[in-house]
Design a protein around this motif. Structure first.
Motif, PDB file in Angstrom:
ATOM      1  N   GLY A 188      -1.932   5.594   7.503  1.00 62.07           N
ATOM      2  CA  GLY A 188      -2.190   6.397   8.692  1.00 62.07           C
ATOM      3  C   GLY A 188      -2.149   7.860   8.317  1.00 62.07           C
ATOM      4  N   ARG A 189      -1.303   8.657   9.028  1.00 60.05           N
ATOM      5  CA  ARG A 189      -1.200  10.077   8.733  1.00 60.05           C
ATOM      6  C   ARG A 189      -0.141  10.372   7.678  1.00 60.05           C
ATOM      7  NH1 ARG A 189      -1.568  13.212  14.598  1.00 60.05           N
ATOM      8  NH2 ARG A 189      -3.660  12.456  15.169  1.00 60.05           N
ATOM      9  N   GLY A 190       0.590   9.357   7.292  1.00 62.98           N
ATOM     10  CA  GLY A 190       1.624   9.559   6.304  1.00 62.98           C
ATOM     11  C   GLY A 190       1.386   8.767   5.032  1.00 62.98           C
ATOM     12  N   MET A 191       2.480   8.534   4.265  1.00 69.08           N
ATOM     13  CA  MET A 191       2.400   7.772   3.038  1.00 69.08           C
ATOM     14  C   MET A 191       3.575   6.806   2.995  1.00 69.08           C
ATOM     15  SD  MET A 191       1.321  10.684   0.227  1.00 69.08           S
ATOM     16  CE  MET A 191       0.390   9.552  -0.804  1.00 69.08           C
ATOM     17  N   VAL A 192       3.399   5.711   2.276  1.00 71.38           N
ATOM     18  CA  VAL A 192       4.479   4.741   2.097  1.00 71.38           C
ATOM     19  C   VAL A 192       4.608   4.423   0.616  1.00 71.38           C
ATOM     20  CG1 VAL A 192       4.262   3.716   4.399  1.00 71.38           C
ATOM     21  CG2 VAL A 192       2.907   2.808   2.494  1.00 71.38           C
ATOM     22  N   ALA A 193       5.795   4.008   0.252  1.00 67.10           N
ATOM     23  CA  ALA A 193       6.059   3.671  -1.144  1.00 67.10           C
ATOM     24  C   ALA A 193       5.565   2.266  -1.453  1.00 67.10           C
ATOM     25  CB  ALA A 193       7.548   3.772  -1.438  1.00 67.10           C
TER      26      ALA A 193
END
Length: 298
Positions: free
Chosen positions: A55-60
């Protein structure tokens, strides 16, 4: 892996905590573009994307989450290794220190020093070793922690702190005829002498000073220590020359001291240690305690 460095470890830890390139950049004081380049280097080094858009962010990634705790442990370990030595709670220290010193120091100061150490650091034990062996290798190899005495001429890299200034004085038994008249160099040299020498060659600074005036001591006895010189002088007609500090531990009722009739240079008594121990907290504490204890009873 060849270009991996500790800065990457710190950056990886911050990226995994923040899961945001811009937030990680702010924490590390970097620009967003510089942080993006660092993330690219980490992806190449680890063979894993580490952070991916969501989405608008990031994930590990799963691999990044799996190593996150280990990364924190490694970061803390590296930080500890590359930081200055921490202060020490001296009462909790459990350690032995070996101090090489002459007999006079042991007789005069060992009891006071031991009491001070026991009061402040009951887990520290002191061992006094004889100073007959002045080999500097013992300090370099930490077989000896401190050397107290005259700094060897080949002291080289040793660190040292002056404890006090000493000088040679004459000693003779109370009532000796030497005190009946003025003490001249000629009279002094002609009397029977007891001298300290660890070797067969007993020529020292007193002999050299006499030689400059054309005199030579009448040496009758050679003994293995300065306290032995004092003991012999107290019980015979032989006279001796010893560092003034030794006379404080002698039976002063049995001997008298006198200024030598020749000019003999004074000398400093120091505590010396190897630079490898400079920053060691417990070692620094002991050096300070020796200096303070010495001056409090001098």
């Amino acid at each position: 892996m060849s270009d991996l460095d500790f800065n990457l470890l710190v950056a990886l830890d911050v990226l995994l905590r923040e899961q945001s390139v811009s937030a990680a950049a702010r924490r590390l004081g970097l620009s967003t573009s510089a942080m993006s380049r660092t993330l690219s280097r980490l992806r190449v080094a680890l063979g894993d994307p580490i952070l991916v858009p969501a989405g608008r962010g990031m994930v590990a990634t799963p691999h990044a989450l799996a190593i996150a705790e280990e990364v924190q442990v490694l970061r803390d370990a590296v930080k500890a290794v590359l930081s200055p030595p921490s202060t020490v709670e001296i009462r909790e220290v459990r350690r032995h220190f070996t101090i090489r010193a002459n007999e006079a120091f042991v007789l005069l100061y060992a009891a006071d020093l031991s009491a001070a150490v026991t009061d402040a650091a009951p887990g520290i034990r002191l061992r006094f070793a004889p100073r007959s062996d002045k080999d500097l290798q013992a300090l370099r190899e930490a077989a000896v922690d401190l050397d107290i005495g005259v700094l060897p001429r080949d002291g080289g890299e040793l660190r040292c702190q002056t404890l006090f200034e000493d000088r040679f004085v004459g000693v003779a038994r109370a009532g000796h005829p030497i005190f009946d008249a003025g003490i001249t160099a000629e009279h002094f040299a002609a009397l029977g002498h007891v001298v300290f020498s660890p070797q067969a060659d007993f020529v020292g600074p007193v002999d050299r000073a006499l030689a400059e005036l054309g005199h030579e001591r009448d040496v009758r006895l050679i003994v293995p220590s300065f306290p032995a010189v004092i003991a012999v002088a107290a019980a015979s007609d032989l006279i001796g020359s010893v560092p003034k500090s030794y006379c404080q531990s002698a039976a002063i009722r049995e001997i008298r001291t006198f200024d030598l009739p020749v000019a003999v240079p004074g000398f400093n008594i120091v505590q010396a240690w190897h630079p490898r121990m400079d920053a060691d907290p417990a070692h620094r504490w002991l050096r300070a305690l020796i200096f303070e204890t010495f001056h409090s009873v001098s």
